[in-house]
Design a protein around this motif. Sequence first.
Motif, PDB file in Angstrom:
ATOM      1  N   VAL A   1       8.506  -6.848  -1.690  1.00  0.00           N
ATOM      2  CA  VAL A   1       7.654  -5.805  -2.265  1.00  0.00           C
ATOM      3  C   VAL A   1       8.436  -4.948  -3.256  1.00  0.00           C
ATOM      4  O   VAL A   1       7.917  -4.568  -4.312  1.00  0.00           O
ATOM      5  CB  VAL A   1       7.043  -4.948  -1.137  1.00  0.00           C
ATOM      6  N   LEU A   2       9.696  -4.648  -2.955  1.00  0.00           N
ATOM      7  CA  LEU A   2      10.505  -3.859  -3.890  1.00  0.00           C
ATOM      8  C   LEU A   2      10.695  -4.603  -5.207  1.00  0.00           C
ATOM      9  O   LEU A   2      10.583  -4.018  -6.292  1.00  0.00           O
ATOM     10  CB  LEU A   2      11.858  -3.533  -3.270  1.00  0.00           C
TER      11      LEU A   2
ATOM     12  N   ALA B   1       0.828  -1.208   0.000  1.00  0.00           N
ATOM     13  CA  ALA B   1       0.000   0.000   0.000  1.00  0.00           C
ATOM     14  C   ALA B   1       0.862   1.257   0.000  1.00  0.00           C
ATOM     15  O   ALA B   1       0.534   2.255  -0.650  1.00  0.00           O
ATOM     16  CB  ALA B   1      -0.930  -0.003   1.209  1.00  0.00           C
ATOM     17  N   ALA B   2       1.970   1.245   0.743  1.00  0.00           N
ATOM     18  CA  ALA B   2       2.852   2.411   0.790  1.00  0.00           C
ATOM     19  C   ALA B   2       3.452   2.696  -0.579  1.00  0.00           C
ATOM     20  O   ALA B   2       3.533   3.853  -1.012  1.00  0.00           O
ATOM     21  CB  ALA B   2       3.953   2.201   1.824  1.00  0.00           C
ATOM     22  N   VAL B   3       3.887   1.653  -1.282  1.00  0.00           N
ATOM     23  CA  VAL B   3       4.464   1.844  -2.619  1.00  0.00           C
ATOM     24  C   VAL B   3       3.400   2.349  -3.582  1.00  0.00           C
ATOM     25  O   VAL B   3       3.652   3.256  -4.388  1.00  0.00           O
ATOM     26  CB  VAL B   3       5.091   0.533  -3.125  1.00  0.00           C
ATOM     27  N   GLU B   4       2.197   1.787  -3.501  1.00  0.00           N
ATOM     28  CA  GLU B   4       1.130   2.213  -4.403  1.00  0.00           C
ATOM     29  C   GLU B   4       0.703   3.651  -4.129  1.00  0.00           C
ATOM     30  O   GLU B   4       0.372   4.396  -5.049  1.00  0.00           O
ATOM     31  CB  GLU B   4      -0.068   1.276  -4.262  1.00  0.00           C
ATOM     32  N   ARG B   5       0.732   4.054  -2.858  1.00  0.00           N
ATOM     33  CA  ARG B   5       0.274   5.392  -2.511  1.00  0.00           C
ATOM     34  C   ARG B   5       1.326   6.463  -2.768  1.00  0.00           C
ATOM     35  O   ARG B   5       1.022   7.528  -3.298  1.00  0.00           O
ATOM     36  CB  ARG B   5      -0.131   5.425  -1.032  1.00  0.00           C
ATOM     37  N   TYR B   6       2.569   6.182  -2.412  1.00  0.00           N
ATOM     38  CA  TYR B   6       3.607   7.208  -2.459  1.00  0.00           C
ATOM     39  C   TYR B   6       4.614   7.028  -3.587  1.00  0.00           C
ATOM     40  O   TYR B   6       5.370   7.957  -3.890  1.00  0.00           O
ATOM     41  CB  TYR B   6       4.380   7.235  -1.132  1.00  0.00           C
ATOM     42  N   GLY B   7       4.680   5.842  -4.187  1.00  0.00           N
ATOM     43  CA  GLY B   7       5.747   5.544  -5.119  1.00  0.00           C
ATOM     44  C   GLY B   7       6.938   4.948  -4.389  1.00  0.00           C
ATOM     45  O   GLY B   7       7.033   5.012  -3.164  1.00  0.00           O
ATOM     46  N   VAL B   8       7.861   4.367  -5.144  1.00  0.00           N
ATOM     47  CA  VAL B   8       8.981   3.660  -4.537  1.00  0.00           C
ATOM     48  C   VAL B   8       9.874   4.601  -3.730  1.00  0.00           C
ATOM     49  O   VAL B   8      10.278   4.276  -2.611  1.00  0.00           O
ATOM     50  CB  VAL B   8       9.815   2.941  -5.620  1.00  0.00           C
ATOM     51  N   VAL B   9      10.192   5.766  -4.269  1.00  0.00           N
ATOM     52  CA  VAL B   9      11.172   6.648  -3.621  1.00  0.00           C
ATOM     53  C   VAL B   9      10.682   7.101  -2.254  1.00  0.00           C
ATOM     54  O   VAL B   9      11.395   6.965  -1.242  1.00  0.00           O
ATOM     55  CB  VAL B   9      11.488   7.857  -4.524  1.00  0.00           C
ATOM     56  N   VAL B  10       9.479   7.643  -2.179  1.00  0.00           N
ATOM     57  CA  VAL B  10       8.958   8.133  -0.897  1.00  0.00           C
ATOM     58  C   VAL B  10       8.683   6.976   0.056  1.00  0.00           C
ATOM     59  O   VAL B  10       8.971   7.061   1.255  1.00  0.00           O
ATOM     60  CB  VAL B  10       7.691   8.982  -1.113  1.00  0.00           C
ATOM     61  N   ALA B  11       8.130   5.878  -0.460  1.00  0.00           N
ATOM     62  CA  ALA B  11       7.868   4.714   0.395  1.00  0.00           C
ATOM     63  C   ALA B  11       9.162   4.197   1.019  1.00  0.00           C
ATOM     64  O   ALA B  11       9.192   3.831   2.204  1.00  0.00           O
ATOM     65  CB  ALA B  11       7.171   3.617  -0.390  1.00  0.00           C
ATOM     66  N   TRP B  12      10.224   4.176   0.238  1.00  0.00           N
ATOM     67  CA  TRP B  12      11.514   3.709   0.756  1.00  0.00           C
ATOM     68  C   TRP B  12      12.062   4.684   1.797  1.00  0.00           C
ATOM     69  O   TRP B  12      12.432   4.296   2.907  1.00  0.00           O
ATOM     70  CB  TRP B  12      12.506   3.531  -0.387  1.00  0.00           C
TER      71      TRP B  12
END
Length: 341
Positions: A201-202, A154-165
């Motif tokens: 997930v990555l 959900a974090a990757v889908e909501r924020y994208g990889v860069v911000v989620a990471w």
Amino acid sequence: MTAVNSAEQPPSEPPAVPGGAGLTTGVLARRLGVSPMTLRSWDRRYGIGPTARTEGGHRRWTAADVATVEEMCRLTATGIPPADAARAARPSAAGSSAAAEASAGPPPPPPPPPAGRSRAAGALPLGDVRQECRGLARAAVRLDAPALEKQLTAAVERYGVVVAWQEVMVPTLHAVGRRWASSEDQYVEVEHLLAWHVSTVLRRSAPAAVPVVPPAPGCVLLACVPGEQHTLPLEALHAALGREGLPVRMLGAAVPVEALEAAVRRLGPVAVVLWAQESARAAPALVRHIAAQRWGMKGTRRGPAVLLGGPGWSRSQPAGVLRPAGLAQAVEALRTLCTAG
């Protein structure tokens, strides 16, 4: 008289269930992926516990009890503090809410869920972080693999990889690492499970490998220096570059010098990213060696740009080599290199 007799009656006992009915705390804990200690703590602190007893006096979780604790798990996994989650999950709260609706009409709209950043540390020393980190940390401590998978995705889908990471995964990983370092290896299983699901997930977030199509200058080559096992930051970069549509090749952990040199010569990358977590493995001589590689026809020979990643390079960064401050800066630098010319 009726009122007097009613008042003199002893308090009601928990309903008795046959010896084989209901779930024990241990069985329920395994079913939910939490520890029995967590369930007992919720029972003691918030009254979220088994309500039935066997004829022998042993406490058992009924179907209604299980539904309540499942809702408790769901709410805490989203980052809601346990006390607030317990109030929302408890059946009496639902009954009181229904009664209030019947007598007072439609209730006011509920307050929005907490968002943004929070200073509440929860079970781990999180500090000032996004709200999602709290739920992720609780799921990690509970060893709740399904919740970890769901929240990271959900974090990757909501924020994208860069911000989620940078703002969800890294703060939680650091908090687990600090607790591990201060608790004599008592959080090893928590760190390993969290890291595994972050990696999963990555990798799932990265699209299929992008081919190098001339006249594109080449791919980006990612590698950990010899002896270095920390691959997660490079996995995040791999996923972020893939989502940018840039050609990237990942060699992974502890790449020997000979193998790295061979890959550079065979692929002709536009850039090589070398990750070193510890200064003992950050070798400036390796950087200079890779940067000196050349290929192509005479007069048009070229070599790779070298980018350094990881805290290991803080004391030994060779002159003229890029060292981006974070994932976003690395993606920007590599995008520029890949699209130049």
